[in-house]
Design an enzyme around this catalytic site. Structure first.
Site, mmCIF file in Angstrom:
data_model
loop_
_atom_site.group_PDB
_atom_site.id
_atom_site.type_symbol
_atom_site.label_atom_id
_atom_site.label_comp_id
_atom_site.label_asym_id
_atom_site.label_seq_id
_atom_site.Cartn_x
_atom_site.Cartn_y
_atom_site.Cartn_z
ATOM 1 N N LYS A 10 23.772 38.540 -0.934
ATOM 2 C CA LYS A 10 24.303 39.906 -0.916
ATOM 3 C C LYS A 10 24.553 40.408 -2.336
ATOM 4 O O LYS A 10 24.197 41.541 -2.684
ATOM 5 C CB LYS A 10 25.608 39.962 -0.108
ATOM 6 C CG LYS A 10 26.255 41.345 -0.125
ATOM 7 C CD LYS A 10 27.662 41.348 0.447
ATOM 8 C CE LYS A 10 28.335 42.683 0.184
ATOM 9 N NZ LYS A 10 29.743 42.716 0.646
ATOM 10 N N ARG A 47 27.023 47.250 -5.587
ATOM 11 C CA ARG A 47 28.070 46.849 -6.532
ATOM 12 C C ARG A 47 27.555 45.799 -7.495
ATOM 13 O O ARG A 47 27.838 45.851 -8.697
ATOM 14 C CB ARG A 47 29.280 46.327 -5.737
ATOM 15 C CG ARG A 47 30.523 46.102 -6.588
ATOM 16 C CD ARG A 47 31.741 45.757 -5.722
ATOM 17 N NE ARG A 47 32.102 46.897 -4.878
ATOM 18 C CZ ARG A 47 31.880 46.956 -3.558
ATOM 19 N NH1 ARG A 47 31.307 45.942 -2.928
ATOM 20 N NH2 ARG A 47 32.244 48.013 -2.868
ATOM 21 N N ASP A 87 33.664 52.786 -7.733
ATOM 22 C CA ASP A 87 33.825 53.662 -6.581
ATOM 23 C C ASP A 87 32.494 53.617 -5.861
ATOM 24 O O ASP A 87 31.432 53.732 -6.481
ATOM 25 C CB ASP A 87 34.174 55.082 -6.996
ATOM 26 C CG ASP A 87 34.681 55.890 -5.797
ATOM 27 O OD1 ASP A 87 35.628 55.433 -5.138
ATOM 28 O OD2 ASP A 87 34.127 56.961 -5.507
ATOM 29 N N PHE A 131 32.603 43.443 4.020
ATOM 30 C CA PHE A 131 33.718 44.327 4.358
ATOM 31 C C PHE A 131 33.194 45.755 4.346
ATOM 32 O O PHE A 131 32.016 45.999 4.087
ATOM 33 C CB PHE A 131 34.885 44.146 3.371
ATOM 34 C CG PHE A 131 34.514 44.341 1.922
ATOM 35 C CD1 PHE A 131 34.640 45.571 1.305
ATOM 36 C CD2 PHE A 131 34.032 43.277 1.171
ATOM 37 C CE1 PHE A 131 34.298 45.744 -0.031
ATOM 38 C CE2 PHE A 131 33.682 43.432 -0.168
ATOM 39 C CZ PHE A 131 33.820 44.676 -0.764
ATOM 40 N N GLY A 132 34.057 46.695 4.649
ATOM 41 C CA GLY A 132 33.620 48.091 4.678
ATOM 42 C C GLY A 132 32.544 48.327 5.729
ATOM 43 O O GLY A 132 32.666 47.885 6.873
ATOM 44 N N ALA A 140 41.410 42.715 -2.046
ATOM 45 C CA ALA A 140 41.198 41.326 -2.469
ATOM 46 C C ALA A 140 39.749 40.901 -2.319
ATOM 47 O O ALA A 140 39.250 40.072 -3.090
ATOM 48 C CB ALA A 140 42.109 40.393 -1.670
#
Length: 208
Positions: free
Chosen positions: A187, A193, A81, A164-165, A18
């Site tokens: 960010k 990304r 990915d 996250f991650g 999410a």
């Protein structure tokens, strides 16, 4: 496709995360004038099964995920990915970033393991990069892939509550803050990304 609750969706993101859906809605809204959040829906919202990620590159894995979603929904599908590539580890975790601890999607375990592996590595040898491949697959079979990268270094402990991650342990080049400390807008402007999907945005805009 008839039993899928697509709503106003024009595009499906091949993820069950999410956080990624929310982040990508923001990125596309900044990159595509008039973009509306409900045009993008995540694969989890449609209860789609996740394909086995058996590609050996970020691009291969992003394409196989997008292909699976496009086939299941009949809509254009996008996927990414991504992972962290640590120089002293020869580029690892790389494509195995999400399952570095031995099973998929446990951010805390992945972070703990990577920090432990690098515990004795000096600051000047902690260089790393976040890398992402963004793919767009159309029901017609057309495919597009763009890459994004942000260089930086790994911190010695988690810092920040956002992201996250691996965000809490990665400081982008020229900044002392972790990615988890950056405001979302900042960010997205520098992230791997964000860069990959902004490069893909003109193709996505043609569909909307």
């Amino acid at each position: 496709m008839s039993d899928l609750s697509l709503g106003n969706a024009k595009l499906v993101l091949a993820t069950h995360n999410a956080h990624k859906v929310g982040e990508l809605r923001t990125i596309l809204a900044q990159a595509i004038p008039g973009f509306e959040a409900d045009w993008l829906i995540g694969a989890a919202d449609l209860h789609l099964t996740e394909p086995i990620e058996d590609g050996v590159t970020f691009a291969a894995n992003s394409l196989l995920k997008a292909r699976a979603v496009a086939e299941q929904t009949g809509l254009p599908a996008i996927a990414d990915d991504s992972g962290i590539c640590v120089e002293v580890l020869g580029g690892a975790p790389g494509i195995f970033s999400a399952r570095w601890c031995g099973h998929h999607g446990d951010d805390n375990a992945n972070l703990d393991l990577l920090l432990a592996q690098l515990a004795d590595i000096a600051p000047e040898h902690r260089q790393a990069s976040f890398v992402a491949a963004a793919a767009l697959v159309l029901p017609s079979g057309e495919e597009f892939v763009e890459l994004g990268e942000v260089k930086g270094s790994l911190l010695f402990e988690r810092t920040g509550e956002g992201g996250f991650g691996y965000d809490p342990i990665f400081a982008p080049e020229g900044d002392y803050r972790s990615m988890a400390q950056l405001p979302p807008e900042e960010k997205n402007q520098i992230s791997h990304r964000g860069r990959a999907f902004r490069a893909l945005a003109p193709k996505i805009a043609e569909l909307l």
